[in-house]
Design an enzyme around this catalytic site. Structure first.
Site, PDB file in Angstrom:
ATOM      1  N   ASN A  44      -2.418   2.034 -16.113  1.00 28.91           N
ATOM      2  CA  ASN A  44      -1.801   2.708 -17.247  1.00 28.91           C
ATOM      3  C   ASN A  44      -0.701   1.806 -17.803  1.00 28.91           C
ATOM      4  O   ASN A  44       0.043   1.209 -17.030  1.00 28.91           O
ATOM      5  CB  ASN A  44      -1.203   4.053 -16.807  1.00 28.91           C
ATOM      6  CG  ASN A  44      -2.262   4.995 -16.268  1.00 28.91           C
ATOM      7  OD1 ASN A  44      -3.391   5.004 -16.756  1.00 28.91           O
ATOM      8  ND2 ASN A  44      -1.915   5.777 -15.264  1.00 28.91           N
TER       9      ASN A  44
ATOM     10  N   GLN B 253       1.997   5.492 -17.972  1.00 27.95           N
ATOM     11  CA  GLN B 253       2.662   4.690 -16.941  1.00 27.95           C
ATOM     12  C   GLN B 253       4.015   5.315 -16.592  1.00 27.95           C
ATOM     13  O   GLN B 253       4.842   5.566 -17.473  1.00 27.95           O
ATOM     14  CB  GLN B 253       2.872   3.247 -17.441  1.00 27.95           C
ATOM     15  CG  GLN B 253       3.490   2.339 -16.383  1.00 27.95           C
ATOM     16  CD  GLN B 253       3.622   0.887 -16.845  1.00 27.95           C
ATOM     17  OE1 GLN B 253       3.391   0.572 -18.012  1.00 27.95           O
ATOM     18  NE2 GLN B 253       4.008   0.030 -15.934  1.00 27.95           N
TER      19      GLN B 253
ATOM     20  N   HIS C 206      -4.727   1.599 -10.048  1.00 29.26           N
ATOM     21  CA  HIS C 206      -5.163   2.756  -9.261  1.00 29.26           C
ATOM     22  C   HIS C 206      -6.618   2.529  -8.871  1.00 29.26           C
ATOM     23  O   HIS C 206      -7.458   2.249  -9.739  1.00 29.26           O
ATOM     24  CB  HIS C 206      -5.121   4.034 -10.100  1.00 29.26           C
ATOM     25  CG  HIS C 206      -3.765   4.435 -10.592  1.00 29.26           C
ATOM     26  ND1 HIS C 206      -3.037   5.446 -10.006  1.00 29.26           N
ATOM     27  CD2 HIS C 206      -3.009   3.981 -11.619  1.00 29.26           C
ATOM     28  CE1 HIS C 206      -1.892   5.599 -10.670  1.00 29.26           C
ATOM     29  NE2 HIS C 206      -1.859   4.726 -11.649  1.00 29.26           N
TER      30      HIS C 206
ATOM     31  N   VAL D 273       5.638   4.208 -13.419  1.00 31.72           N
ATOM     32  CA  VAL D 273       6.343   3.210 -12.607  1.00 31.72           C
ATOM     33  C   VAL D 273       6.181   1.854 -13.281  1.00 31.72           C
ATOM     34  O   VAL D 273       5.057   1.385 -13.497  1.00 31.72           O
ATOM     35  CB  VAL D 273       5.793   3.160 -11.156  1.00 31.72           C
ATOM     36  CG1 VAL D 273       6.506   2.065 -10.363  1.00 31.72           C
ATOM     37  CG2 VAL D 273       5.967   4.509 -10.460  1.00 31.72           C
TER      38      VAL D 273
ATOM     39  N   HIS E 128       0.444  -1.914 -11.673  1.00 30.16           N
ATOM     40  CA  HIS E 128      -0.326  -1.422 -10.525  1.00 30.16           C
ATOM     41  C   HIS E 128      -1.692  -0.966 -10.993  1.00 30.16           C
ATOM     42  O   HIS E 128      -1.864  -0.511 -12.127  1.00 30.16           O
ATOM     43  CB  HIS E 128       0.406  -0.273  -9.821  1.00 30.16           C
ATOM     44  CG  HIS E 128       0.868   0.819 -10.740  1.00 30.16           C
ATOM     45  ND1 HIS E 128       1.992   0.703 -11.518  1.00 30.16           N
ATOM     46  CD2 HIS E 128       0.343   2.040 -11.011  1.00 30.16           C
ATOM     47  CE1 HIS E 128       2.143   1.806 -12.230  1.00 30.16           C
ATOM     48  NE2 HIS E 128       1.158   2.629 -11.949  1.00 30.16           N
TER      49      HIS E 128
ATOM     50  N   ASP F 224      -1.600   6.304  -2.671  1.00 25.08           N
ATOM     51  CA  ASP F 224      -0.761   6.985  -3.652  1.00 25.08           C
ATOM     52  C   ASP F 224      -0.168   8.238  -3.007  1.00 25.08           C
ATOM     53  O   ASP F 224      -0.841   8.946  -2.262  1.00 25.08           O
ATOM     54  CB  ASP F 224      -1.585   7.362  -4.893  1.00 25.08           C
ATOM     55  CG  ASP F 224      -0.715   7.708  -6.076  1.00 25.08           C
ATOM     56  OD1 ASP F 224      -0.717   6.945  -7.061  1.00 25.08           O
ATOM     57  OD2 ASP F 224      -0.011   8.751  -6.037  1.00 25.08           O
TER      58      ASP F 224
HETATM   59  P1  5GP Z   1       1.433   5.500 -13.120  1.00 25.35           P
HETATM   60  O1  5GP Z   1       1.716   6.913 -13.552  1.00 25.35           O
HETATM   61  O2  5GP Z   1       2.625   4.603 -13.400  1.00 25.35           O
HETATM   62  O3  5GP Z   1       0.159   4.944 -13.608  1.00 25.35           O
HETATM   63  O4  5GP Z   1       1.242   5.556 -11.567  1.00 25.35           O
HETATM   64  C1  5GP Z   1       2.302   5.615 -10.662  1.00 25.35           C
HETATM   65  C2  5GP Z   1       1.741   6.168  -9.387  1.00 25.35           C
HETATM   66  O5  5GP Z   1       2.650   5.892  -8.346  1.00 25.35           O
HETATM   67  C3  5GP Z   1       1.552   7.697  -9.402  1.00 25.35           C
HETATM   68  O6  5GP Z   1       0.177   7.985  -9.146  1.00 25.35           O
HETATM   69  C4  5GP Z   1       2.465   8.190  -8.303  1.00 25.35           C
HETATM   70  O7  5GP Z   1       1.909   9.253  -7.575  1.00 25.35           O
HETATM   71  C5  5GP Z   1       2.674   6.965  -7.447  1.00 25.35           C
HETATM   72  N1  5GP Z   1       3.971   6.899  -6.790  1.00 25.35           N
HETATM   73  C6  5GP Z   1       5.187   7.089  -7.354  1.00 25.35           C
HETATM   74  N2  5GP Z   1       6.165   6.922  -6.441  1.00 25.35           N
HETATM   75  C7  5GP Z   1       5.543   6.608  -5.274  1.00 25.35           C
HETATM   76  C8  5GP Z   1       6.019   6.314  -3.965  1.00 25.35           C
HETATM   77  O8  5GP Z   1       7.222   6.304  -3.685  1.00 25.35           O
HETATM   78  N3  5GP Z   1       5.081   6.042  -3.019  1.00 25.35           N
HETATM   79  C9  5GP Z   1       3.747   6.044  -3.295  1.00 25.35           C
HETATM   80  N4  5GP Z   1       2.919   5.774  -2.283  1.00 25.35           N
HETATM   81  N5  5GP Z   1       3.257   6.315  -4.507  1.00 25.35           N
HETATM   82  C10 5GP Z   1       4.147   6.589  -5.492  1.00 25.35           C
END
Ligand code: 5GP
Ligand code: ZN
Length: 114
Positions: free
Chosen positions: A87, A94, A102, A96, A100, A30
């Site tokens: 999420n 969420q 974590h 993205v 996914h 991440d």
């Molecule tokens: P969410 O908030 O959707 O559960 O998690 C999305 C995760 O993707 C976040 O923890 C964020 O830091 C990670 N993330 C977003 N953009 C990128 C990226 O371009 N590269 C990487 N490696 N992680 C990303």
């Protein structure tokens, strides 16, 4: 899927710190780690969220969990313990829209999460 950051990472258009890859899944660090170990495990198939899971996706989701077990061992967090979390939607945190998981470990995690 156009305009999906994680599809772009899968396609190699956006770089990532890769931890594991095969024909079905990708695991990478991440970009904003919340724990000493914080990786994201994603299916290569674009699925927007848990709400969009179809019956045919059951195999890939169970495969992710089995690989998660292996990855945790390889990353040295298996014995101490870790968290695998997803999420879903705005209230679920969420950000993205590509399913996914974590994997967080390397420290004592709080419960309940915020
Ligand atoms: P969410 O908030 O959707 O559960 O998690 C999305 C995760 O993707 C976040 O923890 C964020 O830091 C990670 N993330 C977003 N953009 C990128 C990226 O371009 N590269 C990487 N490696 N992680 C990303
Ligand atoms: Zn995608």
């Amino acid at each position: 899927m156009e305009n999906c950051i994680f599809c772009k990472i899968i396609g190699g258009d956006i770089p990532c710190d890769k931890v594991y890859e095969d024909d079905r899944i990708l695991a990478f660090k991440d970009i904003e780690p919340q724990a000493p170990v914080h990786i994201l495990i994603i299916p290569k198939k674009h699925i927007s969220s848990l709400n969009d899971l179809a019956e045919e996706d059951s195999k890939i989701i169970s495969y992710i969990f089995l690989k998660a077990k292996e990855l945790a061992k390889n990353l040295g967090i298996s014995e101490d313990g870790y968290r695998l979390v997803t999420n879903c939607g705005k209230a679920g945190g969420q950000t993205v829209d590509h399913v996914h998981f974590h994997m967080l470990g390397g420290r004592n995690l709080q419960w309940p999460p915020g």
